[in-house]
Every structure is written in C-alpha cells, then in structure tokens.
Design an enzyme around this catalytic site. Structure first.
Site, PDB file in Angstrom:
ATOM      1  N   SER A   1      41.503   1.677 -11.713  1.00  0.00           N
ATOM      2  CA  SER A   1      41.560   1.411 -10.263  1.00  0.00           C
ATOM      3  C   SER A   1      40.149   1.231  -9.728  1.00  0.00           C
ATOM      4  O   SER A   1      39.921   0.468  -8.788  1.00  0.00           O
ATOM      5  CB  SER A   1      42.241   2.572  -9.549  1.00  0.00           C
ATOM      6  OG  SER A   1      43.485   2.863 -10.166  1.00  0.00           O
TER       7      SER A   1
ATOM      8  N   GLN B   1      40.002  17.176  -7.417  1.00  0.00           N
ATOM      9  CA  GLN B   1      39.327  16.699  -8.631  1.00  0.00           C
ATOM     10  C   GLN B   1      38.137  15.811  -8.339  1.00  0.00           C
ATOM     11  O   GLN B   1      37.519  15.279  -9.262  1.00  0.00           O
ATOM     12  CB  GLN B   1      40.319  16.020  -9.575  1.00  0.00           C
ATOM     13  CG  GLN B   1      40.848  14.694  -9.109  1.00  0.00           C
ATOM     14  CD  GLN B   1      41.996  14.220  -9.994  1.00  0.00           C
ATOM     15  OE1 GLN B   1      43.081  14.798 -10.001  1.00  0.00           O
ATOM     16  NE2 GLN B   1      41.770  13.161 -10.754  1.00  0.00           N
TER      17      GLN B   1
ATOM     18  N   HIS C   1      47.797  -0.526 -11.966  1.00  0.00           N
ATOM     19  CA  HIS C   1      47.508  -1.701 -12.792  1.00  0.00           C
ATOM     20  C   HIS C   1      48.338  -1.606 -14.067  1.00  0.00           C
ATOM     21  O   HIS C   1      49.122  -0.652 -14.237  1.00  0.00           O
ATOM     22  CB  HIS C   1      46.007  -1.786 -13.079  1.00  0.00           C
ATOM     23  CG  HIS C   1      45.412  -0.510 -13.601  1.00  0.00           C
ATOM     24  ND1 HIS C   1      45.736   0.010 -14.832  1.00  0.00           N
ATOM     25  CD2 HIS C   1      44.543   0.380 -13.038  1.00  0.00           C
ATOM     26  CE1 HIS C   1      45.079   1.138 -15.027  1.00  0.00           C
ATOM     27  NE2 HIS C   1      44.355   1.400 -13.949  1.00  0.00           N
TER      28      HIS C   1
ATOM     29  N   ASP D   1      41.449   8.305 -20.298  1.00  0.00           N
ATOM     30  CA  ASP D   1      40.885   9.576 -19.831  1.00  0.00           C
ATOM     31  C   ASP D   1      41.161  10.607 -20.922  1.00  0.00           C
ATOM     32  O   ASP D   1      41.982  11.511 -20.762  1.00  0.00           O
ATOM     33  CB  ASP D   1      41.528   9.960 -18.506  1.00  0.00           C
ATOM     34  CG  ASP D   1      41.304   8.908 -17.433  1.00  0.00           C
ATOM     35  OD1 ASP D   1      40.343   9.038 -16.677  1.00  0.00           O
ATOM     36  OD2 ASP D   1      42.067   7.921 -17.381  1.00  0.00           O
TER      37      ASP D   1
ATOM     38  N   GLN E   1      40.816  14.314 -20.315  1.00  0.00           N
ATOM     39  CA  GLN E   1      41.895  14.774 -19.440  1.00  0.00           C
ATOM     40  C   GLN E   1      43.172  14.993 -20.245  1.00  0.00           C
ATOM     41  O   GLN E   1      43.861  16.011 -20.085  1.00  0.00           O
ATOM     42  CB  GLN E   1      42.125  13.730 -18.344  1.00  0.00           C
ATOM     43  CG  GLN E   1      43.399  13.907 -17.544  1.00  0.00           C
ATOM     44  CD  GLN E   1      43.464  12.946 -16.378  1.00  0.00           C
ATOM     45  OE1 GLN E   1      42.851  13.181 -15.348  1.00  0.00           O
ATOM     46  NE2 GLN E   1      44.180  11.848 -16.546  1.00  0.00           N
TER      47      GLN E   1
ATOM     48  N   GLY F   1      47.617  -0.702 -16.981  1.00  0.00           N
ATOM     49  CA  GLY F   1      47.421   0.532 -17.750  1.00  0.00           C
ATOM     50  C   GLY F   1      48.440   1.584 -17.309  1.00  0.00           C
ATOM     51  O   GLY F   1      49.112   2.210 -18.137  1.00  0.00           O
ATOM     52  N   HIS F   2      48.572   1.767 -15.996  1.00  0.00           N
ATOM     53  CA  HIS F   2      49.574   2.710 -15.487  1.00  0.00           C
ATOM     54  C   HIS F   2      50.980   2.290 -15.922  1.00  0.00           C
ATOM     55  O   HIS F   2      51.792   3.113 -16.348  1.00  0.00           O
ATOM     56  CB  HIS F   2      49.544   2.746 -13.951  1.00  0.00           C
ATOM     57  CG  HIS F   2      48.265   3.234 -13.349  1.00  0.00           C
ATOM     58  ND1 HIS F   2      47.436   2.420 -12.597  1.00  0.00           N
ATOM     59  CD2 HIS F   2      47.678   4.460 -13.360  1.00  0.00           C
ATOM     60  CE1 HIS F   2      46.398   3.128 -12.175  1.00  0.00           C
ATOM     61  NE2 HIS F   2      46.510   4.364 -12.628  1.00  0.00           N
TER      62      HIS F   2
END
Ligand code: AMP
Length: 282
Positions: free
Chosen positions: A186, A61, A34, A150, A153, A36-37
C-alpha cells in the site's frame, strides 16, 4: 458481503458459522488493497468455508513520526475488490471499538521481534501482536493468513499463536510483486515516478543474492556486501538494514546452511519499504 464494525457482533457471526459446522478464515489488513492482499484471500478461501477480511489502520503499530496520519485509504475500492473476491465479511472496527477509554493491555513477543525491523521500529511488533490478538478473539478463525512480505510479522504472529494457545493455524502466503519486481505494498502509492523506478533495486539486489547463493556463495557477509553495493548505487534509496538470518528463529547467521532469509528495509524518499527472499543451501 456484510460489514461488521463491533467485536461482539463479529464474535456472534463467527459463532453462528461454527454452529453450522463451517470453518472461518481471517486475513488481517490495513486496507488500500492490492493483489498481494487478494492472494491471501484466495488462500483463506481455499482452506475455509467462510472468509473474513479485516481492515483496521492500527494506531498502536505506528511509531512517532511514522505515516499513521497519511496512510492511504480507499474504502469504496477495497469493498469492490473484496466483493469480487468472494469475501463473506468485511470486519472494519472503529478505533474506539478496538481501544476504548481505559485500554491498557499489550501482548509482547520477545526474541523474534528483535533485530531486522524491530531495531528501527521498537514499538511496532507489540502493536501488531496486540491488535492481532484482538482480531483473533473477535473473529475466532480456524486459519489466519499473513504475507511473507512482512516475514518478521508472520514469524511473530506464529509464535504468539503457539505461545498463547490460540489454536489458530497461521499460514504464510508468498510475496506478490509488480511486473517490475517491486513487492506490492500500500505504501508504494507514496512513491514518485523516479522513486518507484529507483526502488526496483531492492528486489533486483535480492534476486542477485539468491543467484549468487545458488551458485555456491554461502558467506552471509559476502552476500550482504553485494546487496549493499548494488543498493548504494541508487542515490534515491537509503538502506536501513540488510541481514541474513535463520528463517525460523530470525537470528543472524554467518553462513547459509539450511533455510536462511535475506531481509532488508530501505528508505526511498519519505517512504519506508521492506522486502526479503529465502536463500537455500540445497
Ligand atoms: P498490510 O495491509 O500492509 O498490513 O498487509 C496486510 C497483509 O497483507 C499482511 O499479512 C502482509 O504481509 C500482506 N501483504 C502485503 N503486501 C503483500 C505482498 N506484496 N504479497 C503478499 N502479501 C502481502
């Protein structure tokens, strides 16, 4: 754009780029891409000569009972988006190329992986750092870009890159939201229309907390009780946690003094969503 599916071929491609004096940027993803990626791809392209995007739905994960088996996929759509974004290499290793028989190594980062999502997903970050270490060793990038969505992360990967001397600049990209405020993910594809509408309360509650904090409320418990009250008014949304932490150590703070992070996770139907915002005392 070329597609590479073996770590050795990925290393050879990257080594050839480096011999030509070209820098390599990496954006690791699990696909179903999307905006964001794609915003991370833009950042990587702005900083490096060549851009590699990896797509790998990393079994390590996902915990037992999580959504590994139904994680959304759209290889053709992803390819088209990456071609249009000017990506040089799609690195899409097969699971058996990443974790061949006998694989038994893990990378663990300690403190930053505790609290927040680490409480509800105790094996998650070890899966992330193990796969990201492998991706770093295959792609050998100068720069790797991760989303602030994230946040834990990103902090964990930064710590790993420093602690293990990867020599890679780990760069964060701001959260990209849909017009209604929901952070792109996603996993939003799982939401029904009612759930999607209810999920907007998450970004609204964060925005409210940011405003209240900017107006002078610095007490974490007060900010959090407002978030909890707002979210609990949405019957379809169940808050897993909401915390105010120091933005670099991720340890809980009682007052917003310097940069703090307000992070939350919630279950909306069967879908687990996360979101966060920085709070500043300036
Ligand atoms: P994923 O495919 O969900 O593993 O995400 C791949 C990368 O994209 C991670 O670094 C995420 O933090 C980042 N990312 C996912 N959603 C967003 C978003 N809405 N805005 C910015 N980055 C994002």
């Amino acid at each position: 754009m070329i597609t590479i599916d073996q770590p050795s071929a990925m290393q050879a491609w990257s080594d050839a780029e480096h011999r030509r004096g070209r820098s390599v940027g990496l954006v690791p993803t699990m696909g179903f891409l999307h905006d964001g990626h794609l915003s991370l791809v833009e950042i990587a392209r702005g900083r490096c000569d060549a851009c590699v995007v990896s797509i790998f739905v990393n079994p390590l994960q996902f915990g037992a009972g999580e959504d590994l088996d139904r994680y959304p996929r759209d290889e053709a759509g992803d390819r088209a988006k990456l071609e249009a974004a000017g990506v040089d290499v799609l690195y899409m290793p097969a699971a058996d190329a990443m974790y061949p028989d006998g694989f038994q190594t893990a990378v663990t980062v300690a403190e930053v992986t505790r609290g927040l999502c680490g409480d509800g997903r105790p094996t998650h970050f070890q899966g992330v750092t193990t796969v990201v270490a492998k991706l770093f060793n295959a792609v050998r990038p100068e720069v790797a870009v991760f989303g602030e969505k994230d946040y834990q992360q990103l902090a964990t990967v930064r710590r790993m890159a420093r602690d293990l001397d990867f020599g890679i600049d780990v760069v964060g990209g701001p959260i990209v939201r849909d017009a209604d405020g929901l952070a792109m993910s996603s996993r939003n594809a799982y939401l029904s229309a009612d759930e999607r509408s209810a999920a907007r309360v998450l970004s609204r509650s964060l925005a409210q907390a940011r405003t209240v904090c900017a107006d002078g409320e610095r007490d974490a418990a007060t900010l959090l009780s407002r978030v909890r009250a707002m979210v609990s008014a949405e019957p379809l949304v169940r808050l897993e946690y909401a915390s105010v932490v120091d933005a670099s150590t991720l340890r809980p703070v009682e007052r917003v003094q310097s940069d703090a992070l307000l992070a939350l996770a919630a279950q909306v139907g069967k879908t687990r969503l996360i979101d966060n915002t920085l709070l500043t005392a300036a």
